[in-house]
Design an enzyme around this catalytic site. Structure first.
Site, PDB file in Angstrom:
ATOM      1  N   GLY B 102       0.900  -1.147   0.000  1.00 12.58           N
ATOM      2  CA  GLY B 102       0.000   0.000   0.000  1.00 12.58           C
ATOM      3  C   GLY B 102       0.938   1.196   0.000  1.00 12.58           C
ATOM      4  O   GLY B 102       1.815   1.269   0.838  1.00 12.58           O
ATOM      5  N   CYS B 103       0.788   2.083  -0.957  1.00 14.62           N
ATOM      6  CA  CYS B 103       1.785   3.150  -1.095  1.00 14.62           C
ATOM      7  C   CYS B 103       1.675   4.169   0.021  1.00 14.62           C
ATOM      8  O   CYS B 103       0.901   5.108  -0.080  1.00 14.62           O
ATOM      9  CB  CYS B 103       1.636   3.830  -2.441  1.00 14.62           C
ATOM     10  SG  CYS B 103       2.404   2.873  -3.734  1.00 14.62           S
ATOM     11  N   VAL B 104       2.388   3.964   1.076  1.00 15.80           N
ATOM     12  CA  VAL B 104       2.330   4.914   2.183  1.00 15.80           C
ATOM     13  C   VAL B 104       3.719   5.395   2.550  1.00 15.80           C
ATOM     14  O   VAL B 104       4.692   4.936   2.144  1.00 15.80           O
ATOM     15  CB  VAL B 104       1.658   4.287   3.404  1.00 15.80           C
ATOM     16  CG1 VAL B 104       1.702   5.238   4.584  1.00 15.80           C
ATOM     17  CG2 VAL B 104       0.221   3.955   3.077  1.00 15.80           C
TER      18      VAL B 104
END
Lengths: 414, 104
Positions: B102-104
């Site tokens: 998840g692009c965090v």
């Protein structure tokens, strides 16, 4: 004369022109920056508007105030980029040619992408807070709300400032307690992720904070549609979550002109090399800030740290020399916890947020992954630093690359 | 990084059982991985897996659900039918690719 053309005068674009104007010879390089409107928003301030902490006036300034002498600011909507002709066409017919193009048009919340979201309940019982209009409408709704099910919802990752929805939940909890109606509110946090956050240690810590506040966590929820008449969120696997008041973070997408120009991925973000921000397809197009497809938080801090290195690289690139500085995905963010406290996260592509002190080992003054009053004041002082230090391209006293000094891994198992 | 034995061959996996070596994957292994999580592979599954494999080779990252839908052409609803509950994670597992970040 050569021209560096920057699209978008937000955090990233404004910082780029401020960093590059002193570095590029005025007799050799024109710099032009384009934006569709005249007002710069301090986006991190949106979070505080619904609770009345910041007024809308505090977080907007004229864009031109931050554009340095020797840079031309053009107001207009971008129609299309034609990379083969090296021109950008605006919708008013203006054509701007370029030698080097920097795309800095960010991402925008797109509630229209989720069926049912912008129908009859939009801005009645369904709100967003990633726009100034939305944050103001939500402030007015919260001021007179009498309780019920308050659902804070993330549609899809990546989003700008991925911790802001959690902060919103923490601040809402504190706000409702102050208003004396917390016991009449069921507070629910809905995410497509499998925990409160992606990175394991921060996820555990932040998930624990939801627990302590009696906020229910609903994970793995991929929304298919909103049913506005039944006031429910419906997922692809047919789970339903009812709400009385929905605060949603819509899917974030890059600008439509990026797609029209054939430069975007499935979210209209521009594929770039993650260390240099150079387009994977054109060696005279860069994308900086949220507009790039970097696998890291879409956040002002990411833009800031990456542009430090970008500016250094850019002057070499235009001389045909190799770019030697490599961005490591460094990002940090303050996380408001409510009650005058905040946490701080500091991480990059390879290292998840760890506990410790920042920016100086042991001394701090900021504490990583721990709610303190100093962090809270750090977050609010940042508004001043944003207008006065960051946008003008002055150096913050923080290294661009992440360091593990002052951080511990011992607490990993907690 | 540990070694696991599947179909009589040694493969490298991470601590959640995701394959870590792109080239150790084949169709037979996919069937075994699918069976591990209660999925019987059909042509519809294989189409998705082939897209994921090809896309990973080009991009160096596991495709998100949105990418599989918009670039790979399989509707999200269908992905949830084929890989129930956690399609992104399950697809990556069976395709022998890293868990999507998840692009965090």
């Amino acid at each position: 004369m050569k021209r560096m053309l920057v699209l978008g005068a937000g955090t990233a674009g404004t910082t780029v022109v401020n960093k590059l104007r002193p570095r590029l010879d005025k007799r050799e390089w024109d710099i032009t920056i384009v934006d569709q409107d005249a007002v710069h928003h301090y986006q991190p301030g949106y979070l505080f508007v619904p609770f009345g902490t910041y007024s809308p006036e505090e977080i907007v300034r004229p864009r031109e105030r931050f554009i340095p002498p020797g840079v031309e600011l053009v107001e207009g909507e971008i129609d299309v980029v034609k990379p083969d002709e090296r021109v950008v066409q605006l919708t008013n017919g203006t054509v701007l040619d370029y030698d080097q193009l920097v795309i800095a048009t960010g991402v925008t919340p797109r509630p229209d992408q989720t069926p049912g979201m912008v129908d009859e309940e939009w801005r009645r019982s369904i709100f967003d807070f990633y726009t100034l209009d939305g944050a103001v409408a939500l402030r007015d709704a919260l001021a007179t709300w009498n309780g019920g099910r308050l659902v804070v919802h993330i549609t899809e990752l990546p989003i700008k400032c991925p911790v802001a929805p959690l902060e919103f939940a923490f601040l809402a909890d504190a706000f409702l307690r102050e208003r004396g109606i917390r016991d009449r509110v069921e507070l629910v946090f809905v995410t497509p992720l499998d925990g409160a956050f992606t990175k394991p240690i921060a996820s555990a810590r932040l998930g624990g904070m939801l627990d302590e506040r009696g906020i229910v966590l609903e994970t793995d929820f991929m929304i298919e549609r909103v049913d506005p008449s039944a006031k429910t969120l419906v997922s692809y696997d047919e789970r339903e979550i009812p709400f009385d008041l929905l605060v949603t973070v819509p899917v974030n997408m890059g600008a439509e002109f990026v797609a029209r120009s054939g430069l975007g991925d499935e979210l209209n973000c521009v594929p770039v090399d993650k260390h240099t921000l150079l387009s994977t397809r054109y060696d005279n197009i860069f994308a900086v800030g949220d507009a790039a497809d970097l696998p890291i938080s879409k956040a002002g801090s990411t833009a800031h740290f990456s542009i430090e290195l970008f500016a250094e690289n850019f002057v070499h690139h235009v001389k045909g020399e190799p770019m030697t500085a490599a961005f490591d995905g460094h990002a940090n963010c303050f996380v408001e916890a409510g009650d005058g406290k905040a946490l701080l996260l500091d991480f990059n592509y390879d290292t998840q947020p760890l506990p410790g002190k920042y920016p100086l080992p042991v001394v701090g003054p900021f504490s990583l992954l721990e709610a303190t009053t100093a962090n809270h004041w750090g977050k609010h002082a940042f508004k001043w630093a944003y207008w006065n230090v960051l946008l003008p391209g002055r150096r913050l006293p923080l290294p661009a690359l992440m360091t593990t000094a002052g951080k511990t891994r011992e607490e990993v198992s907690q | 990084m540990t070694l696991a034995t599947m179909n009589g061959q040694d493969v490298h996996v991470d601590d959640e059982g995701f394959l870590t070596e792109y080239d150790e994957w084949d169709h037979e292994l996919a069937k075994t991985l699918a069976a591990n999580i209660g999925i019987e592979l059909t042509d519809a599954h294989m189409n998705v897996l082939e897209f994921l494999r090809a896309d990973y080779k080009e991009q160096g990252e596991t495709a998100t659900l949105r990418r599989v839908t918009t670039m790979g052409g399989t509707p999200t609803k269908e992905l949830f039918r084929l890989f129930p509950k956690k399609p992104a994670k399950k697809m990556a597992y069976i395709a022998g690719l890293p868990k999507p970040v998840g692009c965090v």
